[in-house]
Design a protein around this motif. Structure first.
Motif, PDB file in Angstrom:
ATOM      1  N   UNK A 117       0.835  -1.194   0.000  1.00  0.00           N
ATOM      2  CA  UNK A 117       0.000   0.000   0.000  1.00  0.00           C
ATOM      3  C   UNK A 117       0.869   1.243   0.000  1.00  0.00           C
ATOM      4  N   UNK A 118       0.246   2.371   0.108  1.00  0.00           N
ATOM      5  CA  UNK A 118      -1.163   2.534   0.454  1.00  0.00           C
ATOM      6  C   UNK A 118      -2.090   2.149  -0.704  1.00  0.00           C
ATOM      7  N   UNK A 119      -3.298   1.779  -0.324  1.00  0.00           N
ATOM      8  CA  UNK A 119      -4.309   1.361  -1.287  1.00  0.00           C
ATOM      9  C   UNK A 119      -5.400   2.424  -1.365  1.00  0.00           C
ATOM     10  N   UNK A 120      -5.878   2.678  -2.570  1.00  0.00           N
ATOM     11  CA  UNK A 120      -6.948   3.646  -2.817  1.00  0.00           C
ATOM     12  C   UNK A 120      -8.229   2.860  -3.066  1.00  0.00           C
ATOM     13  N   UNK A 121      -9.200   3.010  -2.182  1.00  0.00           N
ATOM     14  CA  UNK A 121     -10.472   2.302  -2.350  1.00  0.00           C
ATOM     15  C   UNK A 121     -11.224   2.869  -3.550  1.00  0.00           C
ATOM     16  N   UNK A 122     -11.705   1.987  -4.400  1.00  0.00           N
ATOM     17  CA  UNK A 122     -12.520   2.358  -5.548  1.00  0.00           C
ATOM     18  C   UNK A 122     -13.941   1.868  -5.311  1.00  0.00           C
ATOM     19  N   UNK A 123     -14.890   2.487  -5.956  1.00  0.00           N
ATOM     20  CA  UNK A 123     -16.289   2.111  -5.800  1.00  0.00           C
ATOM     21  C   UNK A 123     -16.513   0.717  -6.379  1.00  0.00           C
ATOM     22  N   UNK A 124     -17.119  -0.202  -5.620  1.00  0.00           N
ATOM     23  CA  UNK A 124     -17.393  -1.544  -6.160  1.00  0.00           C
ATOM     24  C   UNK A 124     -18.229  -1.459  -7.435  1.00  0.00           C
ATOM     25  N   UNK A 125     -17.998  -2.398  -8.327  1.00  0.00           N
ATOM     26  CA  UNK A 125     -18.753  -2.465  -9.582  1.00  0.00           C
ATOM     27  C   UNK A 125     -19.493  -3.798  -9.649  1.00  0.00           C
ATOM     28  N   UNK A 126     -20.522  -3.848 -10.482  1.00  0.00           N
ATOM     29  CA  UNK A 126     -21.267  -5.088 -10.712  1.00  0.00           C
ATOM     30  C   UNK A 126     -21.062  -5.494 -12.167  1.00  0.00           C
ATOM     31  N   UNK A 127     -20.554  -6.723 -12.359  1.00  0.00           N
ATOM     32  CA  UNK A 127     -20.326  -7.230 -13.710  1.00  0.00           C
ATOM     33  C   UNK A 127     -21.625  -7.784 -14.286  1.00  0.00           C
ATOM     34  N   UNK A 128     -21.609  -8.072 -15.568  1.00  0.00           N
ATOM     35  CA  UNK A 128     -22.810  -8.563 -16.252  1.00  0.00           C
ATOM     36  C   UNK A 128     -23.364  -9.831 -15.607  1.00  0.00           C
ATOM     37  N   UNK A 129     -22.493 -10.644 -15.029  1.00  0.00           N
ATOM     38  CA  UNK A 129     -22.926 -11.884 -14.376  1.00  0.00           C
ATOM     39  C   UNK A 129     -23.645 -11.625 -13.058  1.00  0.00           C
ATOM     40  N   UNK A 130     -23.598 -10.374 -12.578  1.00  0.00           N
ATOM     41  CA  UNK A 130     -24.175 -10.028 -11.284  1.00  0.00           C
ATOM     42  C   UNK A 130     -23.140 -10.003 -10.178  1.00  0.00           C
ATOM     43  N   UNK A 131     -21.932 -10.470 -10.471  1.00  0.00           N
ATOM     44  CA  UNK A 131     -20.865 -10.506  -9.477  1.00  0.00           C
ATOM     45  C   UNK A 131     -20.439  -9.089  -9.109  1.00  0.00           C
ATOM     46  N   UNK A 132     -20.343  -8.824  -7.800  1.00  0.00           N
ATOM     47  CA  UNK A 132     -19.839  -7.547  -7.301  1.00  0.00           C
ATOM     48  C   UNK A 132     -18.332  -7.680  -7.106  1.00  0.00           C
ATOM     49  N   UNK A 133     -17.597  -6.695  -7.631  1.00  0.00           N
ATOM     50  CA  UNK A 133     -16.139  -6.680  -7.508  1.00  0.00           C
ATOM     51  C   UNK A 133     -15.733  -5.467  -6.681  1.00  0.00           C
ATOM     52  N   UNK A 134     -15.087  -5.728  -5.541  1.00  0.00           N
ATOM     53  CA  UNK A 134     -14.502  -4.684  -4.703  1.00  0.00           C
ATOM     54  C   UNK A 134     -13.082  -4.477  -5.207  1.00  0.00           C
ATOM     55  N   UNK A 135     -12.669  -3.221  -5.353  1.00  0.00           N
ATOM     56  CA  UNK A 135     -11.350  -2.974  -5.933  1.00  0.00           C
ATOM     57  C   UNK A 135     -10.625  -1.839  -5.233  1.00  0.00           C
ATOM     58  N   UNK A 136      -9.310  -1.951  -5.265  1.00  0.00           N
ATOM     59  CA  UNK A 136      -8.410  -0.920  -4.749  1.00  0.00           C
ATOM     60  C   UNK A 136      -7.330  -0.698  -5.786  1.00  0.00           C
ATOM     61  N   UNK A 137      -6.838   0.514  -5.852  1.00  0.00           N
ATOM     62  CA  UNK A 137      -5.715   0.838  -6.718  1.00  0.00           C
ATOM     63  C   UNK A 137      -4.487   1.081  -5.849  1.00  0.00           C
ATOM     64  N   UNK A 138      -3.322   0.827  -6.434  1.00  0.00           N
ATOM     65  CA  UNK A 138      -2.079   1.125  -5.729  1.00  0.00           C
ATOM     66  C   UNK A 138      -0.987   1.409  -6.740  1.00  0.00           C
ATOM     67  N   UNK A 139      -0.059   2.293  -6.348  1.00  0.00           N
ATOM     68  CA  UNK A 139       1.082   2.611  -7.194  1.00  0.00           C
ATOM     69  C   UNK A 139       2.102   1.495  -7.067  1.00  0.00           C
ATOM     70  N   UNK A 140       2.585   1.019  -8.189  1.00  0.00           N
ATOM     71  CA  UNK A 140       3.570  -0.051  -8.177  1.00  0.00           C
ATOM     72  C   UNK A 140       4.175  -0.222  -9.551  1.00  0.00           C
TER      73      UNK A 140
END
Length: 153
Positions: free
Chosen positions: A69-92
């Motif tokens: 980290x540090x990790x940047x929280x991103x807004x969760x998204x919903x894929x076409x299958x209905x699956x919710x994906x929680x995501x974070x960004x980080x510099x690397x």
């Protein structure tokens, strides 16, 4: 209802341009797919696992690269299958040619009774945001636009 997933979006700046690391799914079903097929390294949460911990575990399992980290929280998204994906960004940074992915097994060819192993991710690459917008799974496009907005704020 599909199990939620969590993943990480690695980014870097090269020559002043923002680049993101995307992964191409492995296996025969994805072999000939390119535009709209790439993804952030991600996977399902295990029982009782915190989403950020799952994202870090999955990134390392699917790429072989360590995260910090540090990790940047991103807004969760919903894929076409209905699956919710929680995501974070980080510099690397990493050399995508050093990718070492875990494997999955499936019957291949179909109805053959033969079980074959394939890497979950067969390759990874850094893309400019313009190129990444064309390559990424359309449901994950929002992750790129949010990251760009946050970094430009």
């Amino acid at each position: 209802m599909p199990k939620p997933s969590a993943g990480l979006l690695m980014f870097r700046r090269r020559g002043g341009e923002l680049e993101v690391l995307l992964a191409h799914p492995g296996g025969p079903l994805w072999a000939r797919k390119d535009l709209g097929a790439w993804t952030i390294p991600k996977g399902e949460l295990e029982a009782g696992e915190a989403p950020l911990a799952a994202a870090c575990r999955e990134f390392t399992e699917e790429t072989g690269f360590l995260v910090a980290g540090p990790f940047i929280a991103l807004t969760p998204i919903r894929q076409a299958s209905g699956k919710v994906v929680h995501a974070w960004a980080f510099a690397g940074d990493c050399d995508p040619r050093g990718l070492r992915s875990n494997e999955f097994t499936m019957e291949w060819p179909p109805h053959s009774g033969q079980i074959a192993a394939f890497p979950e991710i067969d390759r990874a690459e850094f893309f400019s945001l313009a190129a990444a917008n064309a390559k990424i799974n359309p449901a994950q496009y929002a992750l790129l636009t949010e990251l760009e907005r946050i970094l430009n704020a």
